[in-house]
Motif scaffolding. Structure first.
Motif: not given
Length: 368
Positions: A256-283
């Motif tokens: 479990m620790v190995k899986w938790l430590a293996d967390r890659p970066d989330h691509p920027g523009e896709a992350g922007r969509q996820l945070l703003k358009e989905l989490y915040q604006e609930n589109r």
């Protein structure tokens, strides 16, 4: 005569001695374990296609086929798919293979600076679509079953709405659809991630993505740790000491620790969509989410849908997942609530067994 204070002190000394003995025994157990022994995502599979850093795999069969339609596992970009294949005795992948399912996997790899401009449009309409088309060519089927996990479930939901002609069935696990449904959730600790994300200033999200080109994996890990602060404080000392002399439990902990430590970066523009358009604006649930110039209309999903969620999930509250039921066009819709947490659904023996059985039986009934 021995007084209460002496009794308490003697009890303390006894417990201390036991803990010291357990620690030294645990140190010997730990010293015998090598990094290669803690192998996650180890179920045998064959690389079928590579497109940029994205790879499509087909798992080697382990049982006679009971479901002919190929099943494609799609995990999210927040973390690695290996949670579904953590270790041999705690693997959703192995369990599904043992049920005779033709299993495929998309591995997003480890996005870096070169992926900063990739959007959810690219992941849904390019990578997933190419994988689906390749599976169809390899197997002779004209449709596949999509099995989406967490953010991967958002991707597969969007794909099923935009490409219904390619989807035989849609299976979702711990997938957020209504990112604001947690507001009405009666459990106080459910939806803290949603609350925190909605509190972010849009300009701060833009600045992080513009400067870093990604949502750093370390940052994502720290947010998840803060959702359960006491557990995060005790898991590497109090909890670890309790099991350090038990090799089986220690191996589970290390996987479990190995899986938790293996967390890659989330691509920027896709992350922007996820945070703003989905989490915040609930589109998405409101019918305003757009990919590749097209609105993702959930009513266009006409394939049978199996929606599985965890009642104890503090990251994706069940209310956020259940919202899909009244939004799709398909009349074949099944909800299965299971006990457990966000990760426990895949690694807990009890939850994983019910999860596997639910998916396999549901698919077998619709593969006729």
């Amino acid at each position: 005569m021995t007084g209460p204070r002496d009794t308490a002190f003697n009890s303390f000394l006894k417990n201390f001695a036991e803990d010291v003995g357990k620690f030294f025994k645990g140190a010997n157990v730990l010293a015998s374990i090598r990094d290669e022994d803690v192998n996650v995502g180890a179920t045998p599979k064959t690389l079928v296609m590579r497109r940029d850093k994205v790879e499509l795999f087909r798992y080697e069969p382990t049982a006679e086929r009971t479901v002919e339609t190929p099943v494609l596992i799609v995990y999210g970009l927040i973390g690695r798919y290996t949670i579904a294949d953590l270790q041999p005795d705690r693997s959703l992948v192995r369990s599904l293979l043992s049920e005779g399912i033709d299993l495929w996997l998309i591995d997003w790899g480890r996005p870096g600076r070169s992926e900063r401009w990739l959007t959810m449009d690219d992941y849904v309409d390019d990578y997933i679509h190419e994988a689906v088309c390749r599976i169809c060519r390899e197997t002779g089927h004209d449709k596949v079953t999509l099995l989406g996990i967490c953010e991967g479930g958002v991707f597969t939901t969007c794909y099923a709405a935009l490409h219904p002609e390619k989807v035989k069935n849609l299976v979702l696990t711990i997938t957020p659809i209504d990112f604001h449904a947690d507001i009405a959730d009666p459990v106080a600790n459910h939806g803290l991630l949603n609350i925190w994300t909605r509190s972010l200033a849009p300009k701060d999200i833009d600045q992080m993505v513009d400067v870093l080109g990604a949502i750093p994996g370390e940052f994502i890990s720290s947010i998840f740790s803060l959702l359960t602060p006491m557990r995060s404080l005790t898991e590497y000392n109090v909890d670890l000491i309790k099991i350090v002399d038990d090799k089986d439990k220690l191996m589970q902990f290390l996987h479990m620790v190995k899986w938790l430590a293996d967390r890659p970066d989330h691509p920027g523009e896709a992350g922007r969509q996820l945070l703003k358009e989905l989490y915040q604006e609930n589109r998405l649930v409101e019918g305003r989410f757009e990919l590749s110039g097209r609105i993702v209309d959930l009513r266009a999903i006409d394939a049978p849908v199996l929606n599985i969620f965890s009642l104890g999930d503090h990251i994706i509250p069940s209310t956020c997942s259940k919202a899909l039921g009244g939004k799709i066009g398909s009349i074949d819709y099944t909800e299965i609530p299971l006990l457990g947490g966000h990760v426990g659904l895949f690694v807990s023996g009890r939850s994983r067994g019910k999860l596997t059985k639910s998916i396999a039986e549901w698919l077998q009934e619709r593969d006729k």
